[in-house]
Design an enzyme around this catalytic site. Structure first.
Site, PDB file in Angstrom:
ATOM      1  N   TRP A 129      51.759  48.229  33.895  1.00  0.00           N
ATOM      2  CA  TRP A 129      50.352  48.543  34.188  1.00  0.00           C
ATOM      3  C   TRP A 129      50.094  50.035  34.189  1.00  0.00           C
ATOM      4  O   TRP A 129      48.990  50.493  33.881  1.00  0.00           O
ATOM      5  CB  TRP A 129      49.918  47.923  35.525  1.00  0.00           C
TER       6      TRP A 129
ATOM      7  N   TRP B 110      43.752  48.008  37.747  1.00  0.00           N
ATOM      8  CA  TRP B 110      44.983  47.723  36.994  1.00  0.00           C
ATOM      9  C   TRP B 110      45.988  46.945  37.840  1.00  0.00           C
ATOM     10  O   TRP B 110      46.603  45.993  37.367  1.00  0.00           O
ATOM     11  CB  TRP B 110      45.596  49.022  36.453  1.00  0.00           C
TER      12      TRP B 110
ATOM     13  N   GLU C  72      30.114  44.846  44.926  1.00  0.00           N
ATOM     14  CA  GLU C  72      30.840  45.687  43.958  1.00  0.00           C
ATOM     15  C   GLU C  72      30.932  47.115  44.468  1.00  0.00           C
ATOM     16  O   GLU C  72      31.960  47.775  44.300  1.00  0.00           O
ATOM     17  CB  GLU C  72      30.172  45.647  42.584  1.00  0.00           C
TER      18      GLU C  72
ATOM     19  N   TRP D 219      33.678  47.094  46.872  1.00  0.00           N
ATOM     20  CA  TRP D 219      35.004  47.134  46.212  1.00  0.00           C
ATOM     21  C   TRP D 219      35.386  48.588  45.934  1.00  0.00           C
ATOM     22  O   TRP D 219      36.527  49.010  46.101  1.00  0.00           O
ATOM     23  CB  TRP D 219      34.988  46.378  44.880  1.00  0.00           C
TER      24      TRP D 219
ATOM     25  N   TRP E   6      59.637  45.306  32.613  1.00  0.00           N
ATOM     26  CA  TRP E   6      58.622  45.404  31.562  1.00  0.00           C
ATOM     27  C   TRP E   6      59.292  45.541  30.207  1.00  0.00           C
ATOM     28  O   TRP E   6      60.366  46.151  30.096  1.00  0.00           O
ATOM     29  CB  TRP E   6      57.729  46.628  31.811  1.00  0.00           C
TER      30      TRP E   6
ATOM     31  N   ASN F 120      33.204  45.339  32.609  1.00  0.00           N
ATOM     32  CA  ASN F 120      34.188  44.954  33.626  1.00  0.00           C
ATOM     33  C   ASN F 120      34.954  43.677  33.274  1.00  0.00           C
ATOM     34  O   ASN F 120      36.169  43.610  33.437  1.00  0.00           O
ATOM     35  CB  ASN F 120      33.494  44.784  34.981  1.00  0.00           C
TER      36      ASN F 120
HETATM   37  P1  FAD Z   1      28.235  47.813  37.724  1.00  0.00           P
HETATM   38  O1  FAD Z   1      28.807  46.483  37.497  1.00  0.00           O
HETATM   39  O2  FAD Z   1      26.792  48.017  37.493  1.00  0.00           O
HETATM   40  O3  FAD Z   1      28.598  48.200  39.233  1.00  0.00           O
HETATM   41  C1  FAD Z   1      28.023  49.362  39.859  1.00  0.00           C
HETATM   42  C2  FAD Z   1      29.123  50.226  40.390  1.00  0.00           C
HETATM   43  O4  FAD Z   1      29.899  49.521  41.371  1.00  0.00           O
HETATM   44  C3  FAD Z   1      30.121  50.656  39.353  1.00  0.00           C
HETATM   45  O5  FAD Z   1      29.637  51.714  38.582  1.00  0.00           O
HETATM   46  C4  FAD Z   1      31.316  51.023  40.214  1.00  0.00           C
HETATM   47  O6  FAD Z   1      31.166  52.288  40.817  1.00  0.00           O
HETATM   48  C5  FAD Z   1      31.254  49.950  41.290  1.00  0.00           C
HETATM   49  N1  FAD Z   1      32.082  48.812  40.883  1.00  0.00           N
HETATM   50  C6  FAD Z   1      31.683  47.727  40.197  1.00  0.00           C
HETATM   51  N2  FAD Z   1      32.721  46.883  40.046  1.00  0.00           N
HETATM   52  C7  FAD Z   1      33.774  47.456  40.638  1.00  0.00           C
HETATM   53  C8  FAD Z   1      35.135  47.074  40.821  1.00  0.00           C
HETATM   54  N3  FAD Z   1      35.610  45.913  40.389  1.00  0.00           N
HETATM   55  N4  FAD Z   1      35.965  47.917  41.460  1.00  0.00           N
HETATM   56  C9  FAD Z   1      35.509  49.094  41.929  1.00  0.00           C
HETATM   57  N5  FAD Z   1      34.240  49.514  41.799  1.00  0.00           N
HETATM   58  C10 FAD Z   1      33.377  48.699  41.158  1.00  0.00           C
HETATM   59  N6  FAD Z   1      35.526  51.450  37.884  1.00  0.00           N
HETATM   60  C11 FAD Z   1      35.362  52.783  37.924  1.00  0.00           C
HETATM   61  O7  FAD Z   1      34.348  53.249  38.475  1.00  0.00           O
HETATM   62  N7  FAD Z   1      36.279  53.642  37.369  1.00  0.00           N
HETATM   63  C12 FAD Z   1      37.403  53.181  36.751  1.00  0.00           C
HETATM   64  O8  FAD Z   1      38.222  53.987  36.271  1.00  0.00           O
HETATM   65  C13 FAD Z   1      37.604  51.779  36.677  1.00  0.00           C
HETATM   66  N8  FAD Z   1      38.673  51.261  36.039  1.00  0.00           N
HETATM   67  C14 FAD Z   1      38.849  49.906  36.010  1.00  0.00           C
HETATM   68  C15 FAD Z   1      40.012  49.394  35.403  1.00  0.00           C
HETATM   69  C16 FAD Z   1      40.232  48.016  35.383  1.00  0.00           C
HETATM   70  C17 FAD Z   1      41.473  47.463  34.732  1.00  0.00           C
HETATM   71  C18 FAD Z   1      39.279  47.145  35.952  1.00  0.00           C
HETATM   72  C19 FAD Z   1      39.501  45.658  35.918  1.00  0.00           C
HETATM   73  C20 FAD Z   1      38.142  47.642  36.553  1.00  0.00           C
HETATM   74  C21 FAD Z   1      37.906  49.021  36.600  1.00  0.00           C
HETATM   75  N9  FAD Z   1      36.761  49.558  37.209  1.00  0.00           N
HETATM   76  C22 FAD Z   1      36.604  50.922  37.272  1.00  0.00           C
HETATM   77  C23 FAD Z   1      35.780  48.705  37.887  1.00  0.00           C
HETATM   78  C24 FAD Z   1      34.599  48.237  36.996  1.00  0.00           C
HETATM   79  O9  FAD Z   1      35.094  47.695  35.798  1.00  0.00           O
HETATM   80  C25 FAD Z   1      33.628  49.359  36.653  1.00  0.00           C
HETATM   81  O10 FAD Z   1      33.220  50.010  37.842  1.00  0.00           O
HETATM   82  C26 FAD Z   1      32.377  48.829  35.989  1.00  0.00           C
HETATM   83  O11 FAD Z   1      32.710  48.090  34.836  1.00  0.00           O
HETATM   84  C27 FAD Z   1      31.486  49.999  35.579  1.00  0.00           C
HETATM   85  O12 FAD Z   1      30.350  49.527  34.916  1.00  0.00           O
HETATM   86  P2  FAD Z   1      28.905  49.683  35.591  1.00  0.00           P
HETATM   87  O13 FAD Z   1      28.725  51.107  35.960  1.00  0.00           O
HETATM   88  O14 FAD Z   1      27.906  49.039  34.684  1.00  0.00           O
HETATM   89  O15 FAD Z   1      29.121  48.864  36.911  1.00  0.00           O
END
Ligand code: FAD
Length: 432
Positions: free
Chosen positions: A341, A364, A257, A260, A288, A323
């Protein structure tokens, strides 16, 4: 000017002392370091609400930094203004030899840094920047032919093959090298044009068990199975190098993650057009519907789809959404409602505490099927099946949508099978 020669460290998305690469370089430069933060009206003014929790978060972090820095008989200088004008003023008051900062990869930040650099260079001052926000940046991880990756799996494979443990930058051991000065004030919310939101924020430490259990629990929104570190990574109140080291020793799923996150930052760097355009340009032919009443129902959490509505309530009330639910709500907006989107992305950007351009845009475009390594367009999340799988006893839904029991809870604004067929037809039509 009869002030001593100094260097400046400019804090931006790295609001910490510990393991801060640029700060470490500044503190090792042999000259006293004046630490600086600038509230930039170009970022603050467009925020949709004057009660924005992210402003609270930044102010809290600045007060924390001030405490640490004043312990070293120095002070954080906090300014409010256009960065070029702020620097113009500072260099007329101090004998500045160099400005240090960490890299920022967003288009606005790149332009801002270029403008500041030009001003400094014209005045014979160096501008030195370092990688700190991510483990590997820009073109550190590219294909053998020199092109950027656009598929995550080979990117992550190369990322891991290049990873040989983290080198840290112990800036916290050099506090004596700050510029001795009397304390500066930190502006209040009111001085910045805001009012306190009263929000509380997740802690910045994470226990090993959360990371070890991450793979098993992360997809269930009712469980506390993720770290909630997003906001800390966003503003740099924790070090990505320290987190990556922990991830590498405890959980490959969690490490993925974090990769990513770097993948999307790398994409934004190489393909900045994704900010306004679909990564796959042919998807910008999609027609759209952008029905305003449907968009309103989605933002307010009254679509009649409980998992979608619960997610939007969580977002609206806390600035966070799990997420799994981000994926479901985003897919629902783009596919079930055929709403662009970009509108959903902007709404998330206005609400998410952890809002981060690269990941939000990436998430997105992934959900809309328009993005780099995205979900294929014909993969349309079924909100009922997603609920059965990831919130089987509806604990998440009941928590964020208590009105589900009420007779006034709305009927679905669109019927699932119809919406699915309509989305498939619209996407096929665009791709003809
Ligand atoms: P954890 O699951 O504990 O993960 C730790 C860290 O890993 C996160 O804080 C983040 O920095 C990174 N991470 C985890 N999953 C992803 C992922 N799929 N993509 C990129 N980084 C990831 N993340 C953001 O940081 N900012 C956003 O604005 C954002 N917008 C999103 C919009 C959509 C539509 C989707 C589907 C995902 C988005 N994410 C975003 C990714 C992800 O949803 C969040 O990082 C995560 O839910 C944050 O919760 P957490 O800190 O408990 O993450």
């Amino acid at each position: 000017m009869n002030t001593p020669d100094i260097v400046i460290f400019w804090f931006r998305r790295d609001l910490r002392i510990t393991d801060n690469h640029g700060l470490y370089q500044a503190l090792s430069s042999g000259r006293p370091v004046l630490p600086l933060f600038i509230f930039d009206p170009a970022i603050l003014n467009p925020l949709p609400s004057r009660k924005d929790a992210r402003v609270d978060f930044i102010l809290n972090a600045l007060h924390g930094l001030q405490k640490e820095i004043s312990g070293a008989a120095s002070s954080l200088l906090v300014e409010h203004g256009n960065p070029v004008e702020v620097f113009r003023e500072i260099i007329s008051n101090y004998s500045v030899r160099c400005v240090y900062a960490n890299h920022d990869y967003e288009p606005y930040a790149i332009r801002r840094d270029e403008d500041v650099k030009n001003l400094l260079y014209t005045n014979g001052i160096r501008f030195e920047t370092y990688n700190d926000q991510v483990f590997f940046e820009k073109s550190d991880i590219i294909k053998d032919n020199g092109l950027p990756y656009t598929i995550f799996t080979p990117y992550s494979r190369k990322w891991k093959s290049r990873f040989a443990g983290a080198a840290f930058y112990p800036s916290e051991t050099l506090l004596g090298n700050f510029f001795p000065c009397s304390p500066f004030d930190i502006p209040s919310h009111e001085m910045l044009g805001f009012i306190p939101s009263g929000s509380s924020f997740p802690g910045k430490s994470v226990d090993d068990v959360t990371i070890i259990e991450y793979q098993r629990l992360r997809d269930y929104p009712a469980k506390n199975g993720t770290t909630r570190l997003g906001v800390h990574l966003r503003f740099g109140t924790i070090s990505i190098r320290q987190l990556v080291s922990k991830a590498a020793s405890l959980s490959e799923t969690f490490l993925n993650e974090l990769i990513w996150r770097e993948f999307y930052m790398m994409i934004l760097w190489h393909f900045p057009q994704v900010v306004t355009q679909s990564f796959k340009p042919e998807y910008d032919r999609l027609e759209w519907l952008n029905n305003e009443a449907h968009f309103e129902a989605w933002t307010s959490g009254s679509t009649g789809y409980p998992i979608v509505d619960a997610g939007m309530h969580e977002l609206n009330q806390t600035g966070y959404m799990h997420n799994r639910v981000r994926m479901i709500t985003a897919s629902f907006l783009c596919k079930h409602l055929l709403i662009d989107w970009r509108l959903g992305e902007a709404y998330f950007a206005s609400r998410l505490l952890d809002y981060e351009l690269a990941s939000n845009n990436g998430g997105w475009q992934w959900a809309a099927g328009t993005g780099v390594d995205a979900a294929p367009y014909f993969r349309i999340f079924n909100p009922m099946l997603q609920t059965a799988r990831f919130d089987p006893d509806q604990a998440y839904i009941r928590r964020w949508l208590p009105e589900i029991q009420s007779p006034d809870y709305p009927k679905p604004i669109v019927e699932h099978t119809f919406a699915r067929q309509r989305a498939l037809a619209a996407y096929k039509n665009a791709l003809r």
